[in-house]
Design a protein around this motif. Structure first.
Motif, PDB file in Angstrom:
ATOM      1  N   ILE A 217      29.995  45.578 -46.351  1.00  0.00           N
ATOM      2  CA  ILE A 217      28.685  44.923 -46.248  1.00  0.00           C
ATOM      3  C   ILE A 217      28.866  43.423 -45.967  1.00  0.00           C
ATOM      4  O   ILE A 217      29.630  42.742 -46.641  1.00  0.00           O
ATOM      5  CB  ILE A 217      27.815  45.196 -47.496  1.00  0.00           C
ATOM      6  CG1 ILE A 217      26.395  44.645 -47.278  1.00  0.00           C
ATOM      7  CG2 ILE A 217      28.408  44.612 -48.768  1.00  0.00           C
ATOM      8  CD1 ILE A 217      25.368  45.317 -48.127  1.00  0.00           C
ATOM      9  N   ILE A 218      28.173  42.957 -44.944  1.00  0.00           N
ATOM     10  CA  ILE A 218      28.244  41.541 -44.572  1.00  0.00           C
ATOM     11  C   ILE A 218      26.854  40.938 -44.763  1.00  0.00           C
ATOM     12  O   ILE A 218      25.879  41.441 -44.207  1.00  0.00           O
ATOM     13  CB  ILE A 218      28.701  41.370 -43.107  1.00  0.00           C
ATOM     14  CG1 ILE A 218      30.083  41.986 -42.913  1.00  0.00           C
ATOM     15  CG2 ILE A 218      28.705  39.894 -42.708  1.00  0.00           C
ATOM     16  CD1 ILE A 218      30.530  42.060 -41.480  1.00  0.00           C
ATOM     17  N   THR A 219      26.781  39.908 -45.597  1.00  0.00           N
ATOM     18  CA  THR A 219      25.482  39.285 -45.850  1.00  0.00           C
ATOM     19  C   THR A 219      25.536  37.799 -45.507  1.00  0.00           C
ATOM     20  O   THR A 219      26.609  37.203 -45.430  1.00  0.00           O
ATOM     21  CB  THR A 219      25.065  39.437 -47.328  1.00  0.00           C
ATOM     22  OG1 THR A 219      26.086  38.863 -48.141  1.00  0.00           O
ATOM     23  CG2 THR A 219      24.854  40.889 -47.696  1.00  0.00           C
ATOM     24  N   CYS A 220      24.355  37.248 -45.320  1.00  0.00           N
ATOM     25  CA  CYS A 220      24.271  35.850 -44.901  1.00  0.00           C
ATOM     26  C   CYS A 220      23.192  35.133 -45.713  1.00  0.00           C
ATOM     27  O   CYS A 220      22.137  35.707 -45.995  1.00  0.00           O
ATOM     28  CB  CYS A 220      23.945  35.807 -43.414  1.00  0.00           C
ATOM     29  SG  CYS A 220      23.588  34.175 -42.801  1.00  0.00           S
ATOM     30  N   GLY A 221      23.485  33.928 -46.122  1.00  0.00           N
ATOM     31  CA  GLY A 221      22.493  33.093 -46.799  1.00  0.00           C
ATOM     32  C   GLY A 221      22.274  31.831 -45.983  1.00  0.00           C
ATOM     33  O   GLY A 221      23.230  31.178 -45.585  1.00  0.00           O
ATOM     34  N   ILE A 222      21.012  31.522 -45.710  1.00  0.00           N
ATOM     35  CA  ILE A 222      20.688  30.318 -44.940  1.00  0.00           C
ATOM     36  C   ILE A 222      19.851  29.417 -45.824  1.00  0.00           C
ATOM     37  O   ILE A 222      18.807  29.828 -46.314  1.00  0.00           O
ATOM     38  CB  ILE A 222      19.877  30.648 -43.667  1.00  0.00           C
ATOM     39  CG1 ILE A 222      20.589  31.693 -42.814  1.00  0.00           C
ATOM     40  CG2 ILE A 222      19.580  29.377 -42.887  1.00  0.00           C
ATOM     41  CD1 ILE A 222      21.628  31.170 -41.894  1.00  0.00           C
ATOM     42  N   ASP A 223      20.322  28.206 -46.059  1.00  0.00           N
ATOM     43  CA  ASP A 223      19.585  27.240 -46.868  1.00  0.00           C
ATOM     44  C   ASP A 223      19.119  26.116 -45.945  1.00  0.00           C
ATOM     45  O   ASP A 223      19.913  25.289 -45.527  1.00  0.00           O
ATOM     46  CB  ASP A 223      20.506  26.709 -47.977  1.00  0.00           C
ATOM     47  CG  ASP A 223      19.796  25.722 -48.896  1.00  0.00           C
ATOM     48  OD1 ASP A 223      18.652  25.356 -48.591  1.00  0.00           O
ATOM     49  OD2 ASP A 223      20.391  25.326 -49.908  1.00  0.00           O
ATOM     50  N   VAL A 224      17.842  26.147 -45.609  1.00  0.00           N
ATOM     51  CA  VAL A 224      17.304  25.082 -44.758  1.00  0.00           C
ATOM     52  C   VAL A 224      16.639  24.054 -45.652  1.00  0.00           C
ATOM     53  O   VAL A 224      15.532  24.264 -46.145  1.00  0.00           O
ATOM     54  CB  VAL A 224      16.303  25.633 -43.719  1.00  0.00           C
ATOM     55  CG1 VAL A 224      15.807  24.514 -42.818  1.00  0.00           C
ATOM     56  CG2 VAL A 224      16.944  26.712 -42.879  1.00  0.00           C
ATOM     57  N   GLY A 225      17.352  22.977 -45.903  1.00  0.00           N
ATOM     58  CA  GLY A 225      16.814  21.934 -46.764  1.00  0.00           C
ATOM     59  C   GLY A 225      16.081  20.895 -45.947  1.00  0.00           C
ATOM     60  O   GLY A 225      15.959  21.009 -44.729  1.00  0.00           O
ATOM     61  N   SER A 226      15.596  19.875 -46.627  1.00  0.00           N
ATOM     62  CA  SER A 226      14.863  18.825 -45.924  1.00  0.00           C
ATOM     63  C   SER A 226      15.813  17.947 -45.121  1.00  0.00           C
ATOM     64  O   SER A 226      15.449  17.409 -44.085  1.00  0.00           O
ATOM     65  CB  SER A 226      14.123  17.970 -46.941  1.00  0.00           C
ATOM     66  OG  SER A 226      15.035  17.464 -47.888  1.00  0.00           O
ATOM     67  N   VAL A 227      17.050  17.824 -45.587  1.00  0.00           N
ATOM     68  CA  VAL A 227      18.012  16.958 -44.928  1.00  0.00           C
ATOM     69  C   VAL A 227      19.162  17.759 -44.328  1.00  0.00           C
ATOM     70  O   VAL A 227      19.606  17.494 -43.219  1.00  0.00           O
ATOM     71  CB  VAL A 227      18.566  15.908 -45.924  1.00  0.00           C
ATOM     72  CG1 VAL A 227      19.680  15.100 -45.297  1.00  0.00           C
ATOM     73  CG2 VAL A 227      17.456  14.982 -46.375  1.00  0.00           C
ATOM     74  N   SER A 228      19.663  18.764 -45.083  1.00  0.00           N
ATOM     75  CA  SER A 228      20.806  19.523 -44.586  1.00  0.00           C
ATOM     76  C   SER A 228      20.497  21.019 -44.532  1.00  0.00           C
ATOM     77  O   SER A 228      19.647  21.514 -45.258  1.00  0.00           O
ATOM     78  CB  SER A 228      22.009  19.299 -45.498  1.00  0.00           C
ATOM     79  OG  SER A 228      21.793  19.912 -46.740  1.00  0.00           O
ATOM     80  N   SER A 229      21.190  21.716 -43.628  1.00  0.00           N
ATOM     81  CA  SER A 229      21.068  23.168 -43.510  1.00  0.00           C
ATOM     82  C   SER A 229      22.440  23.784 -43.656  1.00  0.00           C
ATOM     83  O   SER A 229      23.400  23.287 -43.072  1.00  0.00           O
ATOM     84  CB  SER A 229      20.511  23.553 -42.142  1.00  0.00           C
ATOM     85  OG  SER A 229      19.225  23.046 -41.995  1.00  0.00           O
ATOM     86  N   GLN A 230      22.520  24.859 -44.448  1.00  0.00           N
ATOM     87  CA  GLN A 230      23.794  25.529 -44.626  1.00  0.00           C
ATOM     88  C   GLN A 230      23.671  26.997 -44.266  1.00  0.00           C
ATOM     89  O   GLN A 230      22.622  27.610 -44.476  1.00  0.00           O
ATOM     90  CB  GLN A 230      24.271  25.436 -46.085  1.00  0.00           C
ATOM     91  CG  GLN A 230      24.772  24.087 -46.515  1.00  0.00           C
ATOM     92  CD  GLN A 230      23.652  23.141 -46.885  1.00  0.00           C
ATOM     93  OE1 GLN A 230      22.562  23.574 -47.210  1.00  0.00           O
ATOM     94  NE2 GLN A 230      23.897  21.853 -46.802  1.00  0.00           N
ATOM     95  N   ALA A 231      24.757  27.542 -43.730  1.00  0.00           N
ATOM     96  CA  ALA A 231      24.848  28.983 -43.518  1.00  0.00           C
ATOM     97  C   ALA A 231      26.095  29.463 -44.231  1.00  0.00           C
ATOM     98  O   ALA A 231      27.148  28.845 -44.116  1.00  0.00           O
ATOM     99  CB  ALA A 231      24.930  29.293 -42.029  1.00  0.00           C
ATOM    100  N   VAL A 232      25.962  30.531 -45.021  1.00  0.00           N
ATOM    101  CA  VAL A 232      27.113  31.096 -45.719  1.00  0.00           C
ATOM    102  C   VAL A 232      27.213  32.574 -45.355  1.00  0.00           C
ATOM    103  O   VAL A 232      26.216  33.301 -45.404  1.00  0.00           O
ATOM    104  CB  VAL A 232      26.970  30.924 -47.251  1.00  0.00           C
ATOM    105  CG1 VAL A 232      27.933  31.838 -47.996  1.00  0.00           C
ATOM    106  CG2 VAL A 232      27.217  29.479 -47.652  1.00  0.00           C
TER     107      VAL A 232
END
Lengths: 299, 102
Positions: A35-50
């Protein structure tokens, strides 16, 4: 004779721009993962993909958000996948989080950053974490959680820029100091100065200018500002209560000038991070994605 | 979970706390609030919870100081706020009561 106004050409340096980063965990063959999962955190200043394979951190990227949330989410994901051979289609489940969580077009579900940061800190710092302080771009969150990373109580300040990363960026720009150097420079002073009296970002900016005019060296002003920031954040934490272990996530955790002063202010130890603290929210989102994907498979 | 909705600014702390363990999602708090501060829905901070729960409406969270003012008149004794009274499980509480004689 020349007429008209002459404009001096300036080389514009943007001091608030912290460095972006990406990383892949070596030794993981993602093609064998079930299983491959992804988390995307779109913040006000920075964006992360895990990207996580079977609940283990596989790759991440951290970038500045800019003005277009869906675009930033895609950019972060593409950069995280770069060089891994994985394609966006290979991901089974994606969860969006952060300020722009509803603006992640390819996410199946959006979850608040409160739940995600608790889960993420539980994974990154270990199950002993009970209090999490997340100082992000434009808000500040205190979360208390149990050993499974489940939120027990939280409070969030997203009304005031004091005690947020944006406040620090504004000071960086004002004083022409790269934002990632502020922490180190703030300790290069003869003695610890009193904090700037106002924690309001706008008034603190005015006060910093005033202190420079009155002859304070730059590092001393930085120290006074970091101290005021630590005090402001500390007050909020006391409302939620402090329990061991104490961990910090978000960009401010990288600023030792605030972290060390906060530890002193609250008289606690703050767990030292061994990873990029900005990815905690996205890590939590990817972990939730795994749980939700498994729940769906069972149906 | 103790969900604190609100903010802290230069003048004080303004939080409405909802104890999600006590909240049964009945929705009795929605009607009595003159400023429509409450809503019932899925728990946005606990994605694994299936039962509905009360929360403070997102747009109202940043102005609680002003919204709650009519229910907390200065210099007058108020025993219980309408939202607190309506909540039979006792899940709702406020962080600021300085104008009340409780």
């Amino acid at each position: 004779m020349t007429t008209g106004t002459e404009k001096r050409k300036e080389k514009k340096v943007e001091y608030w721009k912290w460095p972006e980063s990406r990383s892949t965990t070596p030794g993981i063959d993602w093609t064998k993962a079930s299983i491959i999962t992804c988390g995307i955190d779109v913040g006000s200043v920075s964006s992360q993909a895990v990207i996580m394979t079977d609940g283990k951190l596989f790759a991440y990227s951290s970038r500045r958000t800019g003005y277009n949330s869906p675009e930033s989410a895609r950019n972060a994901l593409n950069w995280a996948l770069e060089g891994t051979g994985m394609k966006p289609e290979d991901i089974h489940y994606t969860v969006g989080t952060g300020y722009g969580r509803v603006n992640v077009p390819f996410a199946q579900r959006a979850i608040t950053e409160i739940a995600c940061h608790a889960r993420g800190a539980n994974y990154l710092y270990g199950p002993s974490v009970r209090t999490i302080l997340d100082v992000g771009g434009q808000d500040c969150k205190v979360i208390r959680c149990d050993e499974r990373g489940k939120v027990e109580t939280f409070l969030m300040n997203d009304k005031c820029a004091a005690g947020t990363g944006r406040g620090m960026e504004i000071i960086a720009d004002l004083l022409s100091v790269p934002v990632q150097d502020i922490g180190r420079l703030s300790f290069e002073v003869d003695e610890e100065p009193p904090p700037v009296s106002s924690t309001c970002t706008i008034f603190a900016k005015a006060e910093a200018t005033g202190l420079l005019e009155s002859g304070w060296p730059l590092n001393r002003v930085l120290a006074a500002y970091c101290r005021a920031m630590a005090h402001r954040i500390g007050e909020l934490i006391l409302r939620a209560g402090v329990a061991k272990d104490f961990a910090m996530t978000g960009g401010m955790a990288k600023n030792e000038g605030v972290v060390k002063r906060l530890a002193k202010e609250l008289n606690i130890d703050i767990l030292p991070p061994s990873f990029d603290t900005q990815i905690a929210g996205a890590v939590g989102a990817a972990l939730f994605a795994k749980v939700l994907a498994e729940k769906e498979q069972k149906k | 979970m103790l969900a604190n909705y609100g903010y802290k600014d230069g003048s004080g702390e303004y939080f409405i706390t909802i104890d999600t363990e006590k909240c049964n999602g009945c929705g009795a708090c929605i009607e009595p609030c003159p400023e429509h501060c409450f809503q019932i829905g899925s728990d946005e901070n606990d994605p694994l919870r299936d039962e509905p729960v009360a929360a403070v409406v997102p747009g109202q969270r940043q102005k609680l100081k002003y919204l709650c003012m009519p229910c907390k008149p200065a210099g007058r004794a108020v025993n219980k706020l309408p939202c607190e009274e309506a909540c039979t499980p006792g899940a709702i509480s406020h962080s600021w009561y300085h104008v009340l004689q409780r």
